[in-house]
Design a protein around this motif. Structure first.
Motif, PDB file in Angstrom:
ATOM      1  N   ALA A 228       0.951  -1.206  -0.017  1.00 41.30           N
ATOM      2  CA  ALA A 228      -0.159   0.093   0.091  1.00 41.30           C
ATOM      3  C   ALA A 228       0.931   1.243   0.089  1.00 41.30           C
ATOM      4  O   ALA A 228       0.475   2.352  -0.635  1.00 41.30           O
ATOM      5  CB  ALA A 228      -1.036  -0.137   1.110  1.00 41.30           C
ATOM      6  N   GLU A 229       1.992   1.401   0.762  1.00 39.17           N
ATOM      7  CA  GLU A 229       2.870   2.436   1.020  1.00 39.17           C
ATOM      8  C   GLU A 229       3.404   2.504  -0.323  1.00 39.17           C
ATOM      9  O   GLU A 229       3.640   3.775  -0.995  1.00 39.17           O
ATOM     10  CB  GLU A 229       3.728   2.253   1.706  1.00 39.17           C
ATOM     11  N   LYS A 230       3.799   1.511  -1.113  1.00 38.69           N
ATOM     12  CA  LYS A 230       4.362   1.450  -2.306  1.00 38.69           C
ATOM     13  C   LYS A 230       3.836   2.118  -3.622  1.00 38.69           C
ATOM     14  O   LYS A 230       4.021   3.107  -4.203  1.00 38.69           O
ATOM     15  CB  LYS A 230       4.936   0.079  -2.948  1.00 38.69           C
ATOM     16  N   ALA A 231       2.524   1.835  -3.520  1.00 41.75           N
ATOM     17  CA  ALA A 231       1.362   2.172  -4.243  1.00 41.75           C
ATOM     18  C   ALA A 231       1.201   3.811  -4.060  1.00 41.75           C
ATOM     19  O   ALA A 231       1.407   4.492  -5.193  1.00 41.75           O
ATOM     20  CB  ALA A 231       0.143   1.598  -4.144  1.00 41.75           C
ATOM     21  N   ASP A 232       1.224   4.036  -3.104  1.00 42.49           N
ATOM     22  CA  ASP A 232       1.072   5.694  -2.561  1.00 42.49           C
ATOM     23  C   ASP A 232       2.105   6.421  -2.880  1.00 42.49           C
ATOM     24  O   ASP A 232       2.064   7.538  -3.506  1.00 42.49           O
ATOM     25  CB  ASP A 232       0.608   5.706  -1.141  1.00 42.49           C
ATOM     26  N   PHE A 233       3.250   5.884  -2.695  1.00 43.32           N
ATOM     27  CA  PHE A 233       4.600   6.611  -3.033  1.00 43.32           C
ATOM     28  C   PHE A 233       4.898   6.643  -4.362  1.00 43.32           C
ATOM     29  O   PHE A 233       5.078   7.856  -4.827  1.00 43.32           O
ATOM     30  CB  PHE A 233       5.747   5.695  -2.365  1.00 43.32           C
ATOM     31  N   LEU A 234       4.591   5.794  -5.233  1.00 41.44           N
ATOM     32  CA  LEU A 234       4.691   5.865  -6.853  1.00 41.44           C
ATOM     33  C   LEU A 234       3.553   6.672  -7.394  1.00 41.44           C
ATOM     34  O   LEU A 234       3.852   7.627  -8.173  1.00 41.44           O
ATOM     35  CB  LEU A 234       4.363   4.513  -7.278  1.00 41.44           C
ATOM     36  N   GLU A 235       2.361   6.808  -6.714  1.00 44.85           N
ATOM     37  CA  GLU A 235       1.400   7.882  -7.233  1.00 44.85           C
ATOM     38  C   GLU A 235       1.900   9.399  -7.054  1.00 44.85           C
ATOM     39  O   GLU A 235       1.602  10.110  -7.844  1.00 44.85           O
ATOM     40  CB  GLU A 235      -0.043   7.514  -6.617  1.00 44.85           C
ATOM     41  N   GLN A 236       2.449   9.567  -5.840  1.00 41.37           N
ATOM     42  CA  GLN A 236       2.737  10.962  -5.560  1.00 41.37           C
ATOM     43  C   GLN A 236       4.048  11.185  -6.310  1.00 41.37           C
ATOM     44  O   GLN A 236       4.367  12.564  -6.913  1.00 41.37           O
ATOM     45  CB  GLN A 236       3.315  10.836  -4.137  1.00 41.37           C
ATOM     46  N   LEU A 237       4.974  10.099  -6.776  1.00 45.27           N
ATOM     47  CA  LEU A 237       6.105  10.595  -7.271  1.00 45.27           C
ATOM     48  C   LEU A 237       5.789  10.731  -8.814  1.00 45.27           C
ATOM     49  O   LEU A 237       6.210  11.534  -9.579  1.00 45.27           O
ATOM     50  CB  LEU A 237       7.081   9.253  -7.303  1.00 45.27           C
ATOM     51  N   GLU A 238       4.674   9.983  -9.550  1.00 44.38           N
ATOM     52  CA  GLU A 238       4.355  10.044 -10.969  1.00 44.38           C
ATOM     53  C   GLU A 238       3.624  11.767 -10.880  1.00 44.38           C
ATOM     54  O   GLU A 238       4.084  12.357 -11.841  1.00 44.38           O
ATOM     55  CB  GLU A 238       3.075   9.345 -11.270  1.00 44.38           C
ATOM     56  N   GLY A 239       3.149  12.150  -9.795  1.00 46.68           N
ATOM     57  CA  GLY A 239       2.856  13.779  -9.810  1.00 46.68           C
ATOM     58  C   GLY A 239       3.962  14.598  -9.822  1.00 46.68           C
ATOM     59  O   GLY A 239       3.883  15.731 -10.671  1.00 46.68           O
ATOM     60  N   LYS A 240       4.979  14.400  -9.185  1.00 45.64           N
ATOM     61  CA  LYS A 240       6.144  15.082  -9.145  1.00 45.64           C
ATOM     62  C   LYS A 240       6.783  15.181 -10.498  1.00 45.64           C
ATOM     63  O   LYS A 240       7.301  15.810 -10.919  1.00 45.64           O
ATOM     64  CB  LYS A 240       7.123  14.831  -8.050  1.00 45.64           C
ATOM     65  N   VAL A 241       6.759  13.983 -10.982  1.00 48.28           N
ATOM     66  CA  VAL A 241       7.524  13.853 -12.313  1.00 48.28           C
ATOM     67  C   VAL A 241       6.742  14.727 -13.393  1.00 48.28           C
ATOM     68  O   VAL A 241       7.274  15.587 -14.384  1.00 48.28           O
ATOM     69  CB  VAL A 241       7.548  12.369 -12.997  1.00 48.28           C
ATOM     70  N   SER A 242       5.469  14.669 -13.478  1.00 48.28           N
ATOM     71  CA  SER A 242       4.758  15.254 -14.329  1.00 48.28           C
ATOM     72  C   SER A 242       4.848  16.834 -14.043  1.00 48.28           C
ATOM     73  O   SER A 242       5.051  17.693 -15.269  1.00 48.28           O
ATOM     74  CB  SER A 242       3.228  15.206 -14.040  1.00 48.28           C
ATOM     75  N   GLN A 243       5.053  17.161 -12.932  1.00 47.77           N
ATOM     76  CA  GLN A 243       5.250  18.625 -12.570  1.00 47.77           C
ATOM     77  C   GLN A 243       6.831  19.127 -12.921  1.00 47.77           C
ATOM     78  O   GLN A 243       6.891  20.154 -13.562  1.00 47.77           O
ATOM     79  CB  GLN A 243       5.158  18.931 -11.110  1.00 47.77           C
ATOM     80  N   ALA A 244       7.602  18.310 -12.716  1.00 44.37           N
ATOM     81  CA  ALA A 244       8.908  18.643 -13.243  1.00 44.37           C
ATOM     82  C   ALA A 244       9.086  18.810 -14.564  1.00 44.37           C
ATOM     83  O   ALA A 244       9.641  19.481 -15.413  1.00 44.37           O
ATOM     84  CB  ALA A 244       9.986  17.501 -12.839  1.00 44.37           C
ATOM     85  N   ASN A 245       8.194  17.863 -15.420  1.00 43.76           N
ATOM     86  CA  ASN A 245       8.359  17.831 -16.839  1.00 43.76           C
ATOM     87  C   ASN A 245       7.659  19.178 -17.318  1.00 43.76           C
ATOM     88  O   ASN A 245       8.141  19.897 -18.262  1.00 43.76           O
ATOM     89  CB  ASN A 245       7.481  16.827 -17.551  1.00 43.76           C
ATOM     90  N   ALA A 246       6.479  19.731 -16.419  1.00 47.22           N
ATOM     91  CA  ALA A 246       5.788  20.929 -17.243  1.00 47.22           C
ATOM     92  C   ALA A 246       6.720  22.108 -16.704  1.00 47.22           C
ATOM     93  O   ALA A 246       7.015  23.182 -17.600  1.00 47.22           O
ATOM     94  CB  ALA A 246       4.563  20.870 -16.355  1.00 47.22           C
ATOM     95  N   GLU A 247       7.591  22.025 -15.722  1.00 42.98           N
ATOM     96  CA  GLU A 247       8.422  23.240 -15.485  1.00 42.98           C
ATOM     97  C   GLU A 247       9.448  23.343 -16.412  1.00 42.98           C
ATOM     98  O   GLU A 247      10.038  24.415 -16.718  1.00 42.98           O
ATOM     99  CB  GLU A 247       8.780  22.936 -14.107  1.00 42.98           C
ATOM    100  N   ILE A 248       9.932  22.105 -16.893  1.00 44.85           N
ATOM    101  CA  ILE A 248      11.137  22.107 -17.853  1.00 44.85           C
ATOM    102  C   ILE A 248      10.565  22.521 -19.191  1.00 44.85           C
ATOM    103  O   ILE A 248      11.558  23.419 -19.731  1.00 44.85           O
ATOM    104  CB  ILE A 248      11.731  20.701 -18.158  1.00 44.85           C
ATOM    105  N   GLN A 249       9.582  22.233 -19.486  1.00 44.73           N
ATOM    106  CA  GLN A 249       9.005  22.764 -20.700  1.00 44.73           C
ATOM    107  C   GLN A 249       8.854  24.206 -20.717  1.00 44.73           C
ATOM    108  O   GLN A 249       9.361  24.795 -21.618  1.00 44.73           O
ATOM    109  CB  GLN A 249       7.635  21.875 -21.111  1.00 44.73           C
ATOM    110  N   LYS A 250       8.244  24.672 -19.646  1.00 41.24           N
ATOM    111  CA  LYS A 250       7.821  26.168 -19.388  1.00 41.24           C
ATOM    112  C   LYS A 250       9.324  26.933 -19.580  1.00 41.24           C
ATOM    113  O   LYS A 250       9.325  27.800 -20.308  1.00 41.24           O
ATOM    114  CB  LYS A 250       7.073  26.321 -18.342  1.00 41.24           C
ATOM    115  N   ALA A 251      10.299  26.380 -18.856  1.00 42.57           N
ATOM    116  CA  ALA A 251      11.523  27.265 -18.736  1.00 42.57           C
ATOM    117  C   ALA A 251      12.338  27.231 -20.184  1.00 42.57           C
ATOM    118  O   ALA A 251      12.867  27.905 -20.638  1.00 42.57           O
ATOM    119  CB  ALA A 251      12.473  26.246 -17.676  1.00 42.57           C
TER     120      ALA A 251
END
Length: 370
Positions: A228-251
């Motif tokens: 359960a912790e692994k699934a929750d962690f990966l879900e949060q990490l996926e959000g951070k990856v998406s956010q990082a990609n968006a910030e890179i694209q904007k930059a």
């Protein structure tokens, strides 16, 4: 003043055990009247246990009718039989019969009446000490550095609990910074805010936050996340990856625009700063992706074992095999051990999973959970 065995009973200040070998109905009546007809001056309830029979080795010492004689004597002075009676003030003036199969002895447990003065005094003391006990979160926040680390490692065991503690720390730091900002603006501060501000400082809490983040990272790196912790962690990490990609694209888009506009040294420097920002974001993204891959690949860790798990399992097994009259005491012991076993910040759902995981498989498991 009562003397002999009755006097000894009246002088009891804690739970104790007494032997009634050789007692008949008349002696039981006399003892019950002398020992229990008047309330006892105790600040808290006790359990006074009387041996009234047993197995082959001791059977000759007790009349077969002794349990009935003593229970009858207690009834004559106004006591009530209650198989659910336990060591609490609500059980005052009650008794229950219990056959302890482990000791192979038969008991009558008596819960004496308490004097009104003592009950009032005890209630007064409780009211005087109305300040509630510190919660686990408060104990953690107020502990010194060494004690904090010890408590985290001993009482905040799972990744989920550490995550909850991190959220508590972040919220408290945010609250303190908001109060400090109000003070800087010379705004009125509520009494509750002032009390919070005068408790543990934000800087100390930030150090604790670093400790918790380090403990959480160590669990991730060591592959100690449950399914359960692994699934929750990966879900949060996926959000951070998406956010990082968006910030890179904007930059990158900002960098291209500044490069096109670069007609002066100032604009050229600005474009270079954007380029460095993009590089930093890309490095951050790489770390996130590597972490994601490692966590995905790792096998889920088992739930951490329960403290007192073996004893809880043993008592639950006994509970499934014990006669109805003996169950309340075992249930009380199980409840207390389970209370001690639960993590300080553990959710009820996860704790229930750990309880179930502690149970043995197969037929025994059915007995424990049935």
């Amino acid at each position: 003043m009562a003397s002999g065995l009755a006097g000894k009973i009246r002088r009891a200040t804690e739970s104790d055990e007494f032997d009634l070998s050789g007692y008949d109905q008349a002696r039981c009546n006399e003892l019950a009247k002398a020992a229990f007809s008047e309330p006892m001056a105790l600040k808290e309830m006790v359990r006074l246990s009387f041996v009234v029979g047993g197995g082959k080795l001791v059977r000759q010492k007790y009349s077969d009718d002794l349990p009935k004689h003593f229970c009858s004597a207690l009834t004559l002075i106004g006591f009530q039989e209650d198989n659910s009676a336990t060591v609490e003030q609500g059980s005052a003036g009650k008794f229950k019969f219990h056959h302890d199969t482990n000791k192979n002895l038969k008991f009558v447990h008596v819960f004496p009446k308490l004097s009104a003065e003592v009950r009032t005094e005890a209630a007064g003391e409780e009211e005087a000490a109305e300040e509630p006990a510190a919660t686990p979160a408060e104990l953690l926040l107020r502990s010194d550095d060494a004690e904090f680390l010890r408590l985290v490692q001993a009482q905040v065991v799972t990744y989920g609990e550490k995550k909850k503690l991190l959220e508590i720390l972040k919220q408290r730091i945010s609250d303190l910074e908001a109060i400090e900002a109000k003070m800087a603006r010379l705004e009125r501060v509520e009494a509750s805010e002032e009390a919070l501000f005068n408790d543990v400082g934000a800087e100390e809490l930030k150090e604790k936050k670093k400790v918790v983040e380090g403990e959480m990272k160590a669990m991730v790196d060591a592959g100690r996340l449950t399914a359960a912790e692994k699934a929750d962690f990966l879900e949060q990490l996926e959000g951070k990856v998406s956010q990082a990609n968006a910030e890179i694209q904007k930059a990158q888009q900002d960098g291209k625009a500044k490069k096109v506009q670069a007609r002066t040294v100032h604009r050229t420097l600005a474009a270079n700063r954007v380029f460095r920002d993009v590089q930093a974001l890309q490095q951050q993204l790489e770390i996130l992706q590597n972490t994601k891959a490692a966590v995905k690949e790792a096998e889920p860790a088992p739930l951490p074992p329960l403290k007192h798990g073996a004893k809880i399992r043993e008592l639950r097994l006994n509970l499934g095999l014990t006669r109805l009259g003996e169950r309340p005491e075992i249930e009380e012991a199980v409840t207390e051990l389970e209370r001690r076993a639960k993590g300080w910040l553990e959710s009820d759902e996860v704790f229930q999973e750990r309880l179930e995981a502690q149970s043995a498989p197969g037929r025994v498991r059915g007995l424990l959970t049935g």
